[in-house]
Design an enzyme around this catalytic site. Structure first.
Site, mmCIF file in Angstrom:
data_model
loop_
_atom_site.group_PDB
_atom_site.id
_atom_site.type_symbol
_atom_site.label_atom_id
_atom_site.label_comp_id
_atom_site.label_asym_id
_atom_site.label_seq_id
_atom_site.Cartn_x
_atom_site.Cartn_y
_atom_site.Cartn_z
ATOM 1 N N ASP A 113 -2.469 0.900 -4.298
ATOM 2 C CA ASP A 113 -1.741 -0.335 -3.980
ATOM 3 C C ASP A 113 -1.038 -0.801 -5.247
ATOM 4 O OD1 ASP A 113 -2.965 -1.236 -1.119
ATOM 5 O OD2 ASP A 113 -4.497 -0.272 -2.374
ATOM 6 N N ASP A 162 0.873 -1.164 0.000
ATOM 7 C CA ASP A 162 0.000 0.000 0.000
ATOM 8 C C ASP A 162 0.914 1.218 0.000
ATOM 9 O OD1 ASP A 162 -1.682 2.094 0.483
ATOM 10 O OD2 ASP A 162 -2.546 1.293 2.329
ATOM 11 N N ASP A 202 -11.112 -1.983 3.172
ATOM 12 C CA ASP A 202 -11.366 -0.897 2.213
ATOM 13 C C ASP A 202 -10.461 -1.000 0.982
ATOM 14 O OD1 ASP A 202 -9.375 -0.317 4.092
ATOM 15 O OD2 ASP A 202 -9.866 1.802 4.270
ATOM 16 N N HIS A 203 -9.519 -1.957 0.981
ATOM 17 C CA HIS A 203 -8.639 -2.185 -0.167
ATOM 18 C C HIS A 203 -8.963 -3.525 -0.842
ATOM 19 C CE1 HIS A 203 -5.396 0.827 0.947
ATOM 20 N NE2 HIS A 203 -6.071 0.759 2.077
ATOM 21 N N ASN A 246 -0.029 4.297 -0.663
ATOM 22 C CA ASN A 246 -0.772 5.501 -0.295
ATOM 23 C C ASN A 246 -0.469 6.667 -1.235
ATOM 24 O OD1 ASN A 246 -2.737 5.244 1.833
ATOM 25 N ND2 ASN A 246 -1.054 4.646 3.194
#
Length: 256
Positions: free
Chosen positions: A216, A145, A245-246, A147
DNA sequence: ATGGTAGAAACTCTA
């Protein structure tokens, strides 16, 4: 070899989803982020039972990373070499000659905050260290991740996100510096559908409205890019009840 | 319109 990354947002809550997904997608290597578990609480037995070895580098409440593999794990190393970080965000291991780095890049909270400055500093140290790792490992894959949404195409509404955390210019420049080391974004090695995202805010019904970001990523060294046969986002787990949430991102590597 | 939800933990922080 099928490699994957997934921010599970609490491995304790998401363990049933993870086990179900491993059984369905059958990845060989999985990098997990936001496990939010101390190593003593890692669900090793349940994961071992379905044939995966695991290494983990976690802490209570926040952060935490892990690598699962059904092809063994060697030379496990936590953290960014040469950088002291209280947060457990990085873990590396070797699988069948591929150096796998699992990373949970700081979120940054909001532009201008201390957390944002930490994110940029962290990314600079990460890039410095990955440069060293690239010199040491011809076959290097950096999954996690990040971000950071690298480009406008990776954001559902680039105008609204302009200058915001996850899409600000300094963050995107830091991501480009990773590519500048010679790493390649596996997802963009292949044609992809428009509106390909990996994260949707729990709020505002963002997933149902397809208001996502692609944050990601699987970055690969040139030797692995030449062996990469596909890269895709698996939306299945995001559609389940009480999801992360991913969504997971998967890449297929053809190794000799 | 500056909201909203989720997770962990503990009356708030992080994302």
């Amino acid at each position: 070899m099928k490699i994957a990354t997934w921010n599970v947002n609490s491995l304790k809550v998401r363990l049933p989803h993870l086990l179900e997904w491993l059984d369905a997608a059958k990845p060989d290597v999985v990098c997990l982020q936001e496990t939010k578990l101390e190593d003593a609480s890692f669900p090793r037995a349940a994961i071992d039972k379905i044939g995966y070895a695991a290494c983990c580098h976690g802490q209570k409440t926040y952060n935490g990373v892990a690598i699962l593999s059904r092809l063994g794990l060697e030379d496990v190393q936590p953290g960014i070499g040469g950088y002291e970080d209280d947060h457990k965000r990085v873990l590396a291991a070797t699988v069948r000659g591929v150096r796998v780095v699992c990373a949970y890049v700081p979120n940054g909270q909001a532009v201008g905050t201390n957390k944002y400055e930490y994110k940029l500093q962290w990314l600079a140290e990460f890039a410095r260290w990955l440069g060293e790792e690239l010199g040491a490992h011809e076959k290097l894959a950096v999954l996690g991740d990040y971000n950071v949404a690298p480009a406008e195409i990776d954001v559902h509404n680039p105008k609204r996100w302009a200058g915001q955390v996850l899409f600000s210019e300094p963050e995107r420049a830091a991501f480009q510096r990773l590519l500048g080391l010679g790493l390649q974004d596996a997802f963009r090695l292949f044609p992809q559908k428009e509106r390909s995202f990996t994260w949707w805010d729990y709020r505002l019904n963002a997933f149902q409205k397809d208001m996502g970001l692609r944050i990601d990523h699987i970055l690969v060294s040139p030797a692995l890019a030449a062996r990469c046969r596909g890269c895709w986002i698996d939306l299945g787990p995001r559609r389940l009840e009480r999801p992360s949430d991913h969504a997971p991102v998967v890449a297929e590597l053809e190794l000799g």
